[in-house]
Enzyme design. Structure first.
Site, PDB file in Angstrom:
ATOM      1  N   SER A  14     -18.952 -13.512  -6.469  1.00 13.50           N
ATOM      2  CA  SER A  14     -18.722 -12.150  -5.956  1.00 13.50           C
ATOM      3  C   SER A  14     -19.993 -11.319  -5.842  1.00 13.50           C
ATOM      4  CB  SER A  14     -17.726 -11.379  -6.837  1.00 13.50           C
ATOM      5  OG  SER A  14     -16.555 -12.115  -7.004  1.00 13.50           O
ATOM      6  N   LYS A 222     -42.513 -10.535 -12.187  1.00 14.91           N
ATOM      7  CA  LYS A 222     -42.119 -11.525 -13.197  1.00 14.91           C
ATOM      8  C   LYS A 222     -41.195 -12.584 -12.588  1.00 14.91           C
ATOM      9  CE  LYS A 222     -39.867 -11.284 -17.723  1.00 14.91           C
ATOM     10  NZ  LYS A 222     -39.305 -10.281 -18.636  1.00 14.91           N
ATOM     11  N   CYS A 382       2.230  -8.175  13.689  1.00 12.63           N
ATOM     12  CA  CYS A 382       2.818  -9.490  13.449  1.00 12.63           C
ATOM     13  C   CYS A 382       4.164  -9.348  12.716  1.00 12.63           C
ATOM     14  CB  CYS A 382       1.827 -10.385  12.706  1.00 12.63           C
ATOM     15  SG  CYS A 382       2.100 -12.117  13.080  1.00 12.63           S
ATOM     16  N   LEU A 383       4.247  -9.653  11.421  1.00 11.79           N
ATOM     17  CA  LEU A 383       5.519  -9.444  10.729  1.00 11.79           C
ATOM     18  C   LEU A 383       5.957  -7.986  10.894  1.00 11.79           C
ATOM     19  CD1 LEU A 383       7.639 -10.812   8.860  1.00 11.79           C
ATOM     20  CD2 LEU A 383       6.423  -9.798   6.948  1.00 11.79           C
ATOM     21  N   GLU A 406      13.331 -16.648   9.450  1.00 14.34           N
ATOM     22  CA  GLU A 406      12.368 -16.871   8.369  1.00 14.34           C
ATOM     23  C   GLU A 406      12.997 -16.548   7.008  1.00 14.34           C
ATOM     24  OE1 GLU A 406       8.697 -14.648   8.740  1.00 14.34           O
ATOM     25  OE2 GLU A 406       7.860 -15.518   6.927  1.00 14.34           O
ATOM     26  N   HIS A 516      -2.903 -10.275  15.932  1.00 14.46           N
ATOM     27  CA  HIS A 516      -3.693  -9.577  14.907  1.00 14.46           C
ATOM     28  C   HIS A 516      -4.917  -8.909  15.534  1.00 14.46           C
ATOM     29  CE1 HIS A 516      -1.553 -10.973  11.320  1.00 14.46           C
ATOM     30  NE2 HIS A 516      -1.314 -12.075  12.017  1.00 14.46           N
ATOM     31  N   GLU A 518      -6.715  -6.656  14.430  1.00 16.52           N
ATOM     32  CA  GLU A 518      -7.756  -6.336  13.444  1.00 16.52           C
ATOM     33  C   GLU A 518      -8.861  -7.395  13.405  1.00 16.52           C
ATOM     34  OE1 GLU A 518      -4.696  -7.329  12.806  1.00 16.52           O
ATOM     35  OE2 GLU A 518      -4.499  -8.426  10.909  1.00 16.52           O
TER      36      GLU A 518
HETATM   37  N1  GLN Z   1       5.945 -14.542   8.875  1.00 14.73           N
HETATM   38  C1  GLN Z   1       5.892 -14.219  10.254  1.00 14.73           C
HETATM   39  C2  GLN Z   1       5.805 -15.454  11.131  1.00 14.73           C
HETATM   40  O1  GLN Z   1       5.456 -16.509  10.680  1.00 14.73           O
HETATM   41  C3  GLN Z   1       4.732 -13.288  10.550  1.00 14.73           C
HETATM   42  C4  GLN Z   1       3.408 -13.896  10.311  1.00 14.73           C
HETATM   43  C5  GLN Z   1       2.311 -12.874  10.231  1.00 14.73           C
HETATM   44  O2  GLN Z   1       2.583 -11.710  10.022  1.00 14.73           O
HETATM   45  N2  GLN Z   1       1.071 -13.305  10.352  1.00 14.73           N
HETATM   46  O3  GLN Z   1       6.099 -15.376  12.302  1.00 14.73           O
END
Ligand code: GLN
Length: 544
Positions: A14, A222, A382-383, A406, A516, A518
């Site tokens: 770290s 040193k 995503c989720l 899921e 995603h 981000e």
């Molecule tokens: N669990 C969800 C899927 O597999 C979303 C995955 C996620 O958020 N990266 O579709």
């Protein structure tokens, strides 16, 4: 031919080797060089895809669909160079390759050994796809002295020998701890860790010394004396006010100059650090502050949402405001007596991030509902988008039992398993029983946005490409009832089958994305969705 910079760590983990590699990459770029940055991970997992975010932090996904270490996110955010599969290798993958080859009989009866077979494979990885750059920065995970990292150290020793003088430089990152009782900085751990390195046949060229107190000249001398490096190559690295202040700070301490000198390169030109000064200025002089509530599952370890946190910061940079992130445990919103409103009312924006599994999902759905009903800016990733669709189905479309496969069998699969989809390599198929590792829709996929949508105006484009990592998809069969309830499907896969973006045009800011965003945001190039989300949160902050 590319020159190689190896980055190892000593004393403790770290120490921020990843940030150091990313910052050095940015400094060399600022001097006009082309760089690639890669990571060797000594653990035995084939990739971090199946590792818990609690243990290992986020899994960073590349355009070409590799699930990689989160340090690759730092590299990309600092250099803007898109990482590839070839930029991250684990010891597990190295062994997997060798064992598959052994089973095929490729070794023609030879005894397969760590030296030369494992080390050869590591060297092959280090050298692959490097023709188009001036410098390749290779960070070695773990700490010198770990049993696991020995083959990597040996491969570096061999490479330094084989590539010859002036082609490689080794930067060793160490700690110079401050002992309060003695009121002194201690150089002994650094000496020991360099001794460990030299016992492996590797002499570092540069020592980057992490410290909480300024390193006096005498201590620098040193360290140089005992560790056999030049004094100018002992670089003090004090803790920085922000990670984005690190490149400028390391430059001031002479890191990039020391690296070029170690290669014997004469380059008197000063690097152009304008973009970093601009970022530092925006961070130091914000014109406001917004609070974003992130309702997730892995809130105990911020590294689990590393890129997300940084993208929110970038959204703040775009708007010249400070972003305060409140990590909220979705599970706490599920208790009978939990007062969601009290927790969420102070938020200027609510974000439900990516995640896996049923735990906390009802809390996430409740947060979506709060944001929708109260007109608070909402961003689902995503989720988070899947939860927004389930919330919409249940509460605006009358589909009471809406859920995702899921979480178990359901009569209303508003979100379901993807069993077939097109990728750059052709039709991909999966079934419920396939392995968990590497069975997701991964990497960059294109999407088409509706011309009149909010997202098209945010992107300023109708064709986009974003990175994915998921197994389930919003079920397009539910499009009509969801749209009747006000949730528009404003981005779809080019063939029109997979929903990529949903939005509520009647809401101040309500967007869910299956990908995603981000992962592609950078401090000098904030992602448009994050810039827009923070702008909406800023508006919201002026209302409350
Ligand atoms: N669990 C969800 C899927 O597999 C979303 C995955 C996620 O958020 N990266 O579709």
């Amino acid at each position: 031919m590319a020159r190689f910079i190896f980055i190892t760590g000593g004393v403790v983990s770290s120490l921020g080797k990843g940030l150091m590699a990313a910052s050095l990459g940015a400094l060399l770029q600022a001097r006009g060089y082309k760089v690639r940055t890669r990571k060797f991970d000594p653990y035995l997992n084939v990739d971090p895809g199946t590792m818990s975010p609690y243990q290992h932090g986020e899994v960073y996904v590349t355009d070409d669909g590799a699930e990689t270490d989160l340090d690759l996110g730092h590299y990309e955010r600092f250099t803007g160079v898109a990482s590839r599969q070839a930029d991250n290798v684990t010891q597990g993958r190295i062994y997997q390759t060798i064992i598959q080859r052994e089973r095929r009989g490729d070794y023609l009866g030879a005894t397969v050994q760590v030296i030369p077979h494992v080390t050869d494979e590591i060297k092959r990885f280090a050298l692959a796809e490097t023709d188009d750059v001036d410098f390749v920065l290779c960070e070695i995970g773990g700490t010198v002295g770990d049993i696991e990292s020995l083959p990597f150290m040996e491969a570096i020793r061999q490479l330094r020998n084989e590539l010859g003088h002036g082609q490689t430089v080794l930067v060793h990152v160490t700690l110079v701890p401050y002992i309060a009782a003695a009121g002194e900085l201690k150089t002994k751990p650094t000496q020991h860790s360099v001794r460990e390195l030299t016992s492996l046949g590797i002499q570092p060229d540069i020592l980057l010394c992490r410290t909480e107190h300024p390193l006096p000249d005498s201590e620098r001398a040193k360290i140089a004396l005992f560790c056999n490096v030049r004094k100018e190559a002992v670089i003090p690295a004090l803790d920085a006010s922000s990670i984005y202040a690190v490149p400028v700070q390391y430059h001031r301490e002479g890191l990039d100059q020391a690296v070029l000198s170690a290669f014997g390169i004469e380059n008197s030109r000063e690097p152009d650090l304008t973009r970093w000064f601009d970022i530092m200025d925006r961070q130091a002089h914000p014109e406001g502050e917004v609070t974003i509530g992130v309702v997730g599952k892995y809130v105990g370890l911020p590294d689990a949402y590393k890129s997300l946190h940084e993208a929110l910061v970038h959204g703040g940079l775009a708007n010249r405001v400070k972003v305060k992130v409140q990590w909220l445990d979705a599970e706490l919103f599920e208790a009978e007596d939990s007062d969601i409103a009290a927790k969420l009312e102070p938020m200027h924006g609510i974000l439900v991030p990516g995640g896996f599994g049923v735990r906390g999902s009802e809390g996430k759905i409740a947060s979506v509902r709060f944001a929708r009903e109260r007109g608070v800016p909402f961003f689902g990733i995503c989720l988070g988008m899947q939860m927004a669709c389930i919330e919409g189905a249940r509460n605006t479309a009358g589909i009471d039992h809406a859920s995702t496969t899921e979480f178990g069998e359901t009569s209303e699969p508003v979100v379901g398993l993807i069993t077939e989809w097109m990728s750059a390599e052709g039709l991909q198929t999966r079934n419920v029983d396939t392995d968990l590792g590497g069975t997701m829709r991964l990497g960059a996929y294109p999407a088409k946005l509706s011309g009149n949508s909010v997202v098209a105006s945010i992107y300023g484009a109708e064709d986009i490409s974003e990175r994915h990592r998921h197994r389930y998809e919003v079920n397009a069969a539910y499009r009509e009832p969801l749209e009747m309830g006000g949730l528009m499907f404003s981005g779809m896969s080019p063939d029109g089958t997979l929903p990529e973006i949903v939005e509520r045009p009647e809401h101040p800011w309500f967007i869910g994305v299956q990908f995603h965003p981000e992962l592609k945001s950078k401090p000098f190039d904030p992602h448009p969705l994050f810039a827009s989300f923070i702008a909406a949160a800023l508006k919201q902050s002026r209302l409350v």
